[in-house]
Design an enzyme around this catalytic site. Structure first.
Site, PDB file in Angstrom:
ATOM      1  N   THR A 187     -72.246  37.505 -50.705  1.00  0.00           N
ATOM      2  CA  THR A 187     -71.654  38.060 -51.900  1.00  0.00           C
ATOM      3  C   THR A 187     -70.461  38.826 -51.677  1.00  0.00           C
ATOM      4  OG1 THR A 187     -73.127  39.976 -51.772  1.00  0.00           O
ATOM      5  CG2 THR A 187     -74.011  38.310 -53.165  1.00  0.00           C
ATOM      6  N   GLU A 332     -76.150  34.670 -56.182  1.00  0.00           N
ATOM      7  CA  GLU A 332     -77.598  34.886 -55.978  1.00  0.00           C
ATOM      8  C   GLU A 332     -78.197  33.935 -57.044  1.00  0.00           C
ATOM      9  OE1 GLU A 332     -75.280  37.383 -56.251  1.00  0.00           O
ATOM     10  OE2 GLU A 332     -76.053  38.941 -55.161  1.00  0.00           O
ATOM     11  N   LYS A 441     -69.534  55.942 -68.740  1.00  0.00           N
ATOM     12  CA  LYS A 441     -70.905  56.839 -69.638  1.00  0.00           C
ATOM     13  C   LYS A 441     -70.131  58.079 -70.057  1.00  0.00           C
ATOM     14  CE  LYS A 441     -74.484  55.158 -66.809  1.00  0.00           C
ATOM     15  NZ  LYS A 441     -74.852  54.810 -65.428  1.00  0.00           N
TER      16      LYS A 441
HETATM   17  P1  AMP Z   1     -70.238  36.478 -57.509  1.00  0.00           P
HETATM   18  O1  AMP Z   1     -71.550  36.521 -57.093  1.00  0.00           O
HETATM   19  O2  AMP Z   1     -68.985  36.669 -56.619  1.00  0.00           O
HETATM   20  O3  AMP Z   1     -69.667  35.206 -58.300  1.00  0.00           O
HETATM   21  O4  AMP Z   1     -69.845  37.486 -58.965  1.00  0.00           O
HETATM   22  C1  AMP Z   1     -70.989  37.609 -59.754  1.00  0.00           C
HETATM   23  C2  AMP Z   1     -70.596  38.587 -60.824  1.00  0.00           C
HETATM   24  O5  AMP Z   1     -69.287  38.236 -61.417  1.00  0.00           O
HETATM   25  C3  AMP Z   1     -71.598  38.750 -62.010  1.00  0.00           C
HETATM   26  O6  AMP Z   1     -72.464  39.466 -61.621  1.00  0.00           O
HETATM   27  C4  AMP Z   1     -70.697  39.502 -63.058  1.00  0.00           C
HETATM   28  O7  AMP Z   1     -70.252  40.742 -63.024  1.00  0.00           O
HETATM   29  C5  AMP Z   1     -69.338  38.668 -62.849  1.00  0.00           C
HETATM   30  N1  AMP Z   1     -69.059  37.553 -63.711  1.00  0.00           N
HETATM   31  C6  AMP Z   1     -69.253  36.299 -63.443  1.00  0.00           C
HETATM   32  N2  AMP Z   1     -69.081  35.487 -64.489  1.00  0.00           N
HETATM   33  C7  AMP Z   1     -68.664  36.436 -65.510  1.00  0.00           C
HETATM   34  C8  AMP Z   1     -68.346  36.198 -66.926  1.00  0.00           C
HETATM   35  N3  AMP Z   1     -68.202  35.054 -67.409  1.00  0.00           N
HETATM   36  N4  AMP Z   1     -67.966  37.070 -67.304  1.00  0.00           N
HETATM   37  C9  AMP Z   1     -68.027  38.594 -66.851  1.00  0.00           C
HETATM   38  N5  AMP Z   1     -68.362  38.688 -65.700  1.00  0.00           N
HETATM   39  C10 AMP Z   1     -68.764  37.671 -65.029  1.00  0.00           C
END
Ligand code: AMP
Length: 543
Positions: A187, A332, A441
């Site tokens: 990640t 994940e 917050k």
């Molecule tokens: P990654 O594992 O690097 O793909 O990151 C995942 C994170 O990206 C998620 O937990 C979200 O916080 C953010 N994310 C992915 N898709 C979206 C979306 N369409 N809108 C807002 N946040 C997103």
């Protein structure tokens, strides 16, 4: 009593076997790292994957061993995934956009003995080689080796395959337990060490079946798919597997992801479906505007990885006639979790309302359970208003990180805490309010930075916007809006706030707006809020 149906382990090699036999007409087009366009098909991909598998096996790779890749989306990277997964080893994608020290850390944690790399990454390989504890064999994914200083001379991918390719017999893909490890991806980790997500053979097939056949992606042999999202991000959104299952053609963009290069492929290769993070689409839309161009073949664009602003959705759909599939997911989750697709009776709503719904992150496909909870784990209502910690469960979702990192994210009932804060509405649509660590917050209530950012970029003068919380003596935290203007545009703080004022609750209105030349991004194209918060650590709101 047990059913009398066959036990057919869900193994990734079955995808390429299927595509090679039944979808020989599909094209696999790549822009190579050298810049030329290469054309091939699933049968050749399979043949060469078998050659590579045989070569890797000769060099001691066994089921469960990790094989690292540091590569763009090309036919060779695709072949290597099928070779590695097919032989029961684990493809470990490394993200070249990270700092060399982070790449080395991740490679060491993964433990691969072999590293396949694109020649354009030779400088990175040279920088990390002395720090790599396990890698013994370097393979340049080309027919020649770019000059680089290494203790041991790299092998060339083409020579490796040529040495094996004439073998008449197929490589015997091993019959594995479908729960065997298959892929490893870390990640992005904006805080703490990166964490490894270890996909299984079964989870990859299930992702292709469940996410791939859901209404958002449902690819067919008629589709020509351009995955701009790199294979080193979040399992490449599983596009290589989904495409092979569906028999869709693939157009792999190699290293050139700028607006002009993507546009050229979209048009010349008659692409029908494409996938990427919003920043890629900002660049493409800018390029279309600047050059007064149209999209002649593209029918669907999948936007995910960060929130797709309504203004972007409207431009694709209203101006260019391209349907937007707004998707949310995470490494994940293999990684697709939800897609925002209008369904009855919402299709009867006025266009403006549909656009609002599409800006939400959408509903899950079968195989994903979802709920929101408060900090004590109590479920919150699905009324579109209550926000809470978003938790997910299902067969394609990690149940632990590699080597036991981040245990607190998983609970005893199998729920994984996504780290996102979201609402769920009665139609099943999920809307991300924030990352739990980014949410502001203020006076005991939560302010969604993402919603303010999306509204801000809806202003014609704004190229990009980010909202962060600044400590406040009375309210705890208050929002600061950081804006990058489009080239040649003029806007002041008052005009920016006027644009927001009618669109958000009064107490959500940022206390200040600052204009900057650029906003920092993570290696996966997301706004790097930690860095932004650091830059504005001394910021105080005017009294
Ligand atoms: P990654 O594992 O690097 O793909 O990151 C995942 C994170 O990206 C998620 O937990 C979200 O916080 C953010 N994310 C992915 N898709 C979206 C979306 N369409 N809108 C807002 N946040 C997103």
């Amino acid at each position: 009593m047990r059913g009398l149906m066959q036990d057919w382990p869900m193994l990734v090699h079955r995808l390429i076997d299927h595509a090679a036999l039944y979808h020989q007409g599909a094209d696999i087009v790549s822009r190579t790292v050298e810049g030329s366009i290469h054309r091939t098909g699933y049968a050749q991909i399979r043949r060469r994957a078998m050659g590579l598998a045989r070569a890797l096996a000769k060099r001691g790779v066994r089921p469960g061993d990790r094989v690292a890749t540091l590569a763009w989306n090309t036919h060779r990277h695709l072949e290597s995934w099928y070779a590695i997964a097919g032989m029961g080893a684990v493809y470990h994608t490394l993200n070249p956009r990270l700092f060399p020290d982070q790449i080395a850390w991740i490679a060491n944690h993964g433990g691969a003995r072999i590293l396949l790399y694109d020649n354009c990454f030779a400088p990175i390989v040279e920088a990390i080689a002395p720090k790599l504890k396990h890698v013994e064999i370097f393979v340049a994914m080309s027919d020649e080796i770019a000059p680089l200083k290494l203790k041991k001379k790299p092998l060339t991918y083409e020579a490796l395959i040529a040495g094996q390719g004439r073998a008449k017999r197929d490589f015997a893909w091993p019959e594995l337990d479908e729960n065997s490890a298959c892929g490893l991806c870390y990640t992005s980790g904006t805080t703490g060490d990166p964490k490894g997500v270890l996909y299984s053979q079964r989870s990859n097939i299930l992702t292709a079946l469940l996410a791939g056949q859901s209404p958002g992606l449902n690819m067919s042999p008629m589709d020509r798919v351009l995955p701009v999202v790199p294979m080193f991000h979040a399992n490449g959104w599983a596009i290589p597997f989904i495409a092979a299952m569906a028999g869709a053609s693939l157009v792999l963009p190699g290293p050139r992801l700028d607006g002009a290069s993507i546009y050229e492929l979209l048009e010349q290769e008659r692409v029908t479906l494409t996938t990427a993070v919003p920043t890629v689409w900002l660049n493409l839309l800018q390029y279309l505007d600047d050059n007064n161009l149209k999209l002649s073949h593209l029918r669907r664009v999948c936007i995910g990885g960060a929130a797709a602003p309504a203004a972007m959705i409207e431009r694709f759909e209203g101006q260019y006639g391209v349907e937007v599939i707004h998707a949310w997911g995470m490494t994940e989750m293999s990684p697709i979790g939800t897609m925002s697709i209008i369904k009855p009776p919402l299709d009867k709503l006025p266009r403006a309302r549909q656009l609002e719904i599409k800006s939400k992150q959408g509903y899950p496909h079968f195989g994903i359970e979802m709920k929101i909870t408060d900090d004590k784990g109590r479920e919150r209502p699905r009324d579109g208003k209550a926000v809470g910690r978003l938790k997910v469960r299902g067969p394609n979702i990690a149940r632990a990180y590699f080597r036991g990192a981040g245990r607190h994210a998983f609970d005893s009932q199998g729920w994984f805490d996504t780290g996102d804060v979201a609402s769920l509405d009665a139609d099943g649509f999920m809307q991300i309010a924030d990352r739990s660590k980014d949410v502001i917050k203020s006076g005991g209530e939560w302010i969604s930075t993402i919603q303010i950012e999306n509204l801000a970029v809806g202003h014609a003068a704004v190229a990009e916007a980010a909202v962060i919380g600044i400590a406040h003596p009375k309210w705890d935290e208050r929002p600061l809006l950081v804006v990058v203007l489009r080239p040649g545009s003029v806007l002041d703080a008052d005009a920016m706030l006027t644009h927001l004022r009618d669109r958000i609750a009064k107490w959500w209105l940022p206390d200040a707006v600052v204009f900057v030349d650029e906003i920092p991004h993570t290696a996966t194209g997301k706004i790097l809020k930690t860095e932004l918060r650091r830059r504005f650590a001394d910021f105080r709101f005017p009294r």
